[in-house]
Design an enzyme around this catalytic site. Structure first.
Site, PDB file in Angstrom:
ATOM      1  CB  CYS A  48      -5.234  -0.978 -13.347  1.00 27.67           C
ATOM      2  SG  CYS A  48      -6.175  -2.277 -12.512  1.00 27.67           S
TER       3      CYS A  48
ATOM      4  CG  HIS B 111      -1.743   1.235   1.364  1.00 28.28           C
ATOM      5  ND1 HIS B 111      -1.330   2.330   2.102  1.00 28.28           N
ATOM      6  CD2 HIS B 111      -2.933   1.570   0.833  1.00 28.28           C
ATOM      7  CE1 HIS B 111      -2.240   3.277   2.014  1.00 28.28           C
ATOM      8  NE2 HIS B 111      -3.229   2.838   1.267  1.00 28.28           N
TER       9      HIS B 111
END
Length: 800
Positions: free
Chosen positions: A738, A416
C-alpha cells in the site's frame, strides 16, 4: 503623551480602528463598532499593549525570555523549540502580576458589572496581538480565547495566559524566520460580555464563492460557532441581495448535533431535538437584520468584511462579536480593476513562472492564492482557493479538501501533502524550496495563479490556454465514448482511501476493494478530539459512533468487495494537535520511531482508547451488517506486540475467522526477518514501502538533504519484499503493498508481479492505469514462459 498611551485598560467606546498599536486588531475593531457605529456589540474593555510591556518589564521576564530564546541552537529542532517555548509560557503564567496592573484589570471588571447591571458577569477573553512592521501581525500570537470566565481574580489569570500565547512554538518560530525581535510584539486582551449562543455563525459582505459584491452571505448553525470551524455541522446558507436586503437563495441542511456551553464554563455536545434538526436556525427576519448590519459595517470600513455573530439564548438578541476585513476577494477584485477588466488572464506566450517544485499530484487548476502558515487558521480557507503553505499534516485535511490546488515549500513525492492530494485528485506541487524558491516567499494571498502540477510549475495569472489542456477531447466535443473494460487479473488491484466522503465517487472504479483505509482521516476531519480526552469528559461513545459512521460509508460503498481498515497510527505530535491531546501525549525527539501503532494499543495509558476503535469495528460489522470490513495493525515491532494486540482483539470479540481477516503492516525490518513467526498472528501483510524503505536505508524521506537517497526500488528493499512474499506464501498468507511505489513506478509493479505479490493497492487516480499495467505484465509473463524467454533482466530481480 496622552493618557490613552499610558493607560492599562481602555473601554470599547474609547477605541477606534486606528488604535491597532494600542490594543491590536481584534480589540480595535470591537472598539470601532462600539464607538462609531449603531451595531450591537457585547460591551467590554481591552488591556493595552502598554500594560503587556509593563508586565514583562516589572516582572523581569524580558531578560529571562531573551536568554531562553538565545539559547535555542536550532529552531528547526521542534523538540528544542518546544521546550524553550514551554518554559517561557510557564514563566509568564507563573509570574506575579504587578499590583497596580492587576488592580486596574479587576476594577475594570467590577465597573463592567455595574455598567451591565450584573454581579460577577460571565465574560469572554480573547487575545489581540499588535506589532509594528510585522508582515502578519495576527500571527504574532495564537489568538487564544477563554469563554465563560467569571470573577475578577480569574479574569486577571486569563489575561496572563493570553500574554503567554505570544510564545507558542509556531509563533516563536515564525518571528525567528522573519527576523522579527519579540520585543516589538505586544498583546492586548479583549474582555467582553459573554453571549450564551443558541445559534451562531459567520457572514461576508461579498459572496466568497464567486466574488459577487452585490450579495451578502450568511451561514448559521445551532449552538456555538466552533462546529462551523471544525466542519462538524453543515450550516444553513443564505444569500441576500445587498441592495434590496431580500433573501435570494437559501439552503437548509439537517443539523443533528450542537455544541452548547454549560454552567461550569465548559462545553458539551448535545443532540438537537428531532423536530428542529431540519428547521432554519434563524428566522428570515433575523437573517435580514444581520444582512443590514453587514451592509452597514462594510460601508463604514470601506471594504469587504468578514464577520461573526451570535444569537443570545436568554434575550433572543443578535450580537456582532467580530469583524475584520475580508482579504481574498478584496485583493482579487482590486486586481481585476487594476488590470482594466482582464480578470488576470494572460496569454501562454506571456505567462511568467512564479515558482517551481516537484509534481506530486498531476492536474491543472487556476485560482486565488491563500497563504496559511498556521494550521489554526485553516478555518479561513475558502472553497476553490489555491492553498500555499510550508507543509501539510493530517489536521490540514479539511482545508485541503476545499483546495483547487496545493503548493508547499517542503516535502517530497511521499510526503503527506503529496499522498493526500493524489487520493483526492487535487493538483499538488511540493518541495518548492528544493528548487531554490519558497512558495510562501513569492506567492501572496489574493494573487491569481495557474498551477501546472503535471510539470511542477506555478504561473502568474490565469493562463486559459494551459487550463484548456485539462479538458478531455470527448468532453469538449460532446462525443459519446464507450465505457472502458478491463481484463481480469490474477493480481488484485486494490485502492487506498482515507476520506469516507469520496467512497461513493470512487466505488465505480475497477478496484478489487480497499487495501488501505486510513483511520487518521476520521480523527482529523470528523472527531477532532483526543480519545483519552473524550473518555475523561465522559463521551467515549463519540469515538465509537463517529468512527463507525465514517468506516461504514466506505464499507457500504464498496460492498461486497473487501475493505481493510488500518487501525490508528498517529504519532504523538499528531495526536497532540487533537483537542485535549496536550495532556496525554509525550514530547518525543523522534516520534516517527516512538509511541505509535501497536505499541499504544496494549499500553495501560492507551488501551481504553484502542478498545473504542475495536468497538467501532464491531458496530460496523455486527450492527450495520457490513462483513466486508477487515482490519490491519500498523507498526508492530515484535512478536510479543503481535500477540498482545491479538489477545486484546479476542477479548473484545474480534476473532480471526473466514469472514474476518486481521492483517499487519510490513514496514519494519523485523517484520521481514521474522515473517515466519509473525505468520502465526495474521492472515496476511500489507507492505508499507515508504516506512520500510526509510528503515532499511536509514533515510528520512522528508529530509531534503538526503531525500535523493530514498528509493523503494533499491535492491535491499526488493530483496526484503521477495523474502516476505516467499515466507508468507509458505503458510498460506497473502501479501499486498500500500506504499507509493506502485503508483509511481510501473516497473516496480512489474517486479511485484514477477515476485508473486497477491495485491497492489494504489491511489484512486492510478487504479485504472495500474489495472492495465497488471494485465499487461501478467500477459508478458505468460508469453515469456510459453516461449522460454524467462525474465527480461534477471539481475534486476536477484534477491539471493
Amino acid at each position: 503623551m496622552s493618557s490613552r498611551d499610558t493607560a492599562n485598560v481602555l473601554w470599547f467606546n474609547e477605541l477606534h480602528r486606528q488604535d491597532v498599536n494600542l490594543v491590536g486588531g481584534k480589540s480595535s475593531s470591537l472598539g470601532e463598532m462600539t464607538s462609531s457605529m449603531d451595531v450591537p456589540v457585547p460591551y467590554g474593555f481591552a488591556t493595552t499593549a502598554r500594560a503587556y510591556r509593563y508586565f514583562m518589564q516589572k516582572t523581569g521576564l524580558n531578560d529571562k525570555v531573551n536568554a531562553l530564546l538565545n539559547g535555542i541552537v536550532d529552531y528547526e529542532d521542534s523538540d528544542e523549540l518546544h521546550k524553550a517555548c514551554e518554559q517561557i509560557r510557564n514563566l509568564i503564567v507563573g509570574a506575579t502580576m504587578p499590583t497596580d496592573l492587576a488592580n486596574d484589570i479587576q476594577k475594570a471588571y467590577v465597573d463592567l458589572a455595574d455598567k451591565v447591571g450584573q454581579s460577577d458577569p460571565f465574560v469572554a477573553i480573547r487575545s489581540s496581538a499588535t506589532a509594528e512592521d510585522l508582515p502578519n501581525a495576527s500571527f504574532a500570537g495564537q489568538q487564544e480565547s477563554y469563554l465563560n470566565i467569571k470573577g475578577a481574580a480569574d479574569v486577571v489569570n486569563r489575561v496572563q495566559e493570553c500574554y503567554s500565547s505570544l510564545f507558542t512554538d509556531r509563533a516563536t518560530y515564525y518571528r525567528h524566520k522573519q527576523q522579527f525581535p519579540y520585543e516589538k510584539v505586544a498583546l492586548s486582551a479583549a474582555v467582553q460580555m459573554m453571549v450564551f449562543s443558541k445559534a451562531s455563525g459567520i457572514m461576508f459582505s461579498v459572496n466568497v464563492a464567486n466574488g459577487d459584491d452585490s450579495k451578502i452571505v450568511i451561514d448559521g448553525i445551532r449552538g456555538l460557532g466552533e462546529y462551523i470551524v471544525l466542519g462538524k455541522v453543515t450550516p444553513n446558507h443564505f444569500v441576500i441581495d445587498k441592495a434590496s436586503l431580500k433573501i435570494v437563495e437559501r439552503n437548509i441542511v439537517k443539523q443533528p448535533v450542537e455544541l452548547m456551553r454549560v454552567a461550569n464554563g465548559g462545553t458539551k455536545e448535545q443532540t438537537v431535538p428531532t423536530e428542529l434538526q431540519d428547521k432554519q436556525v434563524l428566522t428570515d427576519a433575523q437573517v435580514i437584520e444581520l444582512a443590514g448590519y453587514a451592509k452597514e459595517i462594510e460601508k463604514h470600513y470601506g471594504c469587504y468584511m468578514d464577520m461573526e455573530y451570535a444569537l443570545d439564548t436568554n434575550t433572543n438578541r443578535l450580537w456582532i462579536v467580530q469583524a475584520r476585513p475580508e482579504t481574498v476577494w478584496s485583493q482579487r477584485n482590486k486586481a481585476k480593476t487594476s488590470t482594466t477588466g482582464d480578470d488576470n488572464v494572460v496569454a501562454e506566450a506571456d505567462a511568467k513562472v512564479a515558482v517551481r517544485g516537484l509534481p506530486a499530484s498531476p492536474g491543472l487548476a487556476s485560482g486565488i492564492v491563500h497563504v496559511i502558515d498556521n494550521p489554526k487558521d485553516i478555518d479561513q480557507f475558502k472553497q476553490g482557493e489555491v492553498l500555499v503553505t510550508l507543509m501539510t499534516s493530517p489536521d490540514w485535511v479539511p482545508a485541503m479538501k476545499k483546495a483547487a490546488a496545493i503548493v508547499t515549500n517542503n516535502g517530497g513525492m511521499t510526503c503527506h501533502a503529496a499522498i493526500v492530494s493524489r487520493e483526492m485528485e487535487i493538483p499538488c506541487i511540493v518541495g518548492t524550496e528544493s528548487k531554490h524558491v519558497a512558495a510562501t516567499a513569492v506567492l501572496k494571498t489574493g494573487d491569481v495563479v495557474t498551477v501546472d502540477a503535471k510539470n511542477g510549475v506555478v504561473y502568474k495569472g490565469k493562463v486559459e490556454s494551459i487550463l484548456k489542456k485539462a479538458t478531455p477531447v470527448a468532453q469538449a466535443t460532446g462525443q459519446v465514448v464507450a465505457a472502458e473494460t478491463f481484463a481480469p487479473t490474477a493480481t488484485g488491484v486494490m485502492m487506498n482511501l482515507g476520506d469516507p466522503e469520496l467512497a461513493d465517487k470512487y466505488s465505480s472504479l475497477p478496484a478489487d476493494g480497499i487495501g488501505l483505509m486510513r483511520e487518521e482521516f476520521l480523527w482529523t476531519t470528523y472527531i477532532h478530539e483526543h480519545p483519552l480526552y473524550l473518555i475523561e469528559e465522559g463521551h467515549p461513545e463519540k469515538v465509537v459512533d463517529m468512527l463507525a459512521d465514517g468506516i461504514s460509508k466506505v464499507a457500504r460503498a464498496m460492498s461486497p468487495r473487501p475493505v481493510v481498515l488500518r487501525l490508528s497510527d498517529f504519532k504523538s505530535s499528531e495526536y497532540r494537535k487533537l483537542k485535549g491531546g496536550e495532556k496525554f501525549e509525550p514530547h518525543e525527539p523522534a516520534d516517527l520511531l516512538g509511541w505509535r501503532g501497536a505499541s499504544r494499543y496494549y499500553d495501560p495509558k492507551y488501551i481504553n482508547a484502542f478498545k473504542l476503535e475495536l468497538a467501532a469495528v464491531k458496530k460496523v460489522r455486527n450492527e450495520f451488517g457490513l462483513k466486508n470490513l477487515n482490519v490491519m495493525t500498523p507498526f508492530v515491532r515484535t512478536l510479543d506486540e503481535a500477540q498482545k494486540v491479538t489477545d486484546i482483539m479476542k477479548g473484545e470479540g474480534l476473532v480471526r475467522n473466514a469472514d474476518f481477516k486481521v492483517y499487519m503492516m510490513a514496514e519494519i525490518p523485523s517484520n521481514i526477518i521474522l515473517a515466519d513467526k509473525f505468520n502465526e498472528y495474521v492472515d496476511g501483510y500489507s507492505i508499507g514501502s515508504n516506512d520500510l524503505t526509510m528503515l532499511l536505508l536509514g533515510c528520512d524521506r522528508n529530509n531534503d538533504t538526503v531525500a535523493s537517497l530514498f528509493d523503494e526500488r533499491n535492491l535491499a528493499v526488493k530483496r526484503a519484499i521477495r523474502h516476505l512474499i516467499t515466507t508468507a506464501h509458505k503458510d498460506g498468507k497473502t501479501v499486498s503493498i500500500c506504499g507509493q511505489a506502485p503508483s509511481e513506478f510501473p516497473d516496480f509493479t512489474n517486479f511485484l508481479i514477477q515476485s508473486g505479490i497477491d495485491y497492489v493497492s494504489v491511489n484512486p487516480d492510478m487504479v485504472e492505469a495500474t489495472k492495465r499495467n497488471v494485465a499487461h505484465f501478467e500477459q508478458r509473463i505468460m508469453l515469456d514462459h510459453a516461449t522460454g524467454r524467462g525474465l527480461q533482466d534477471p539481475t534486476d530481480y536477484d534477491w539471493k
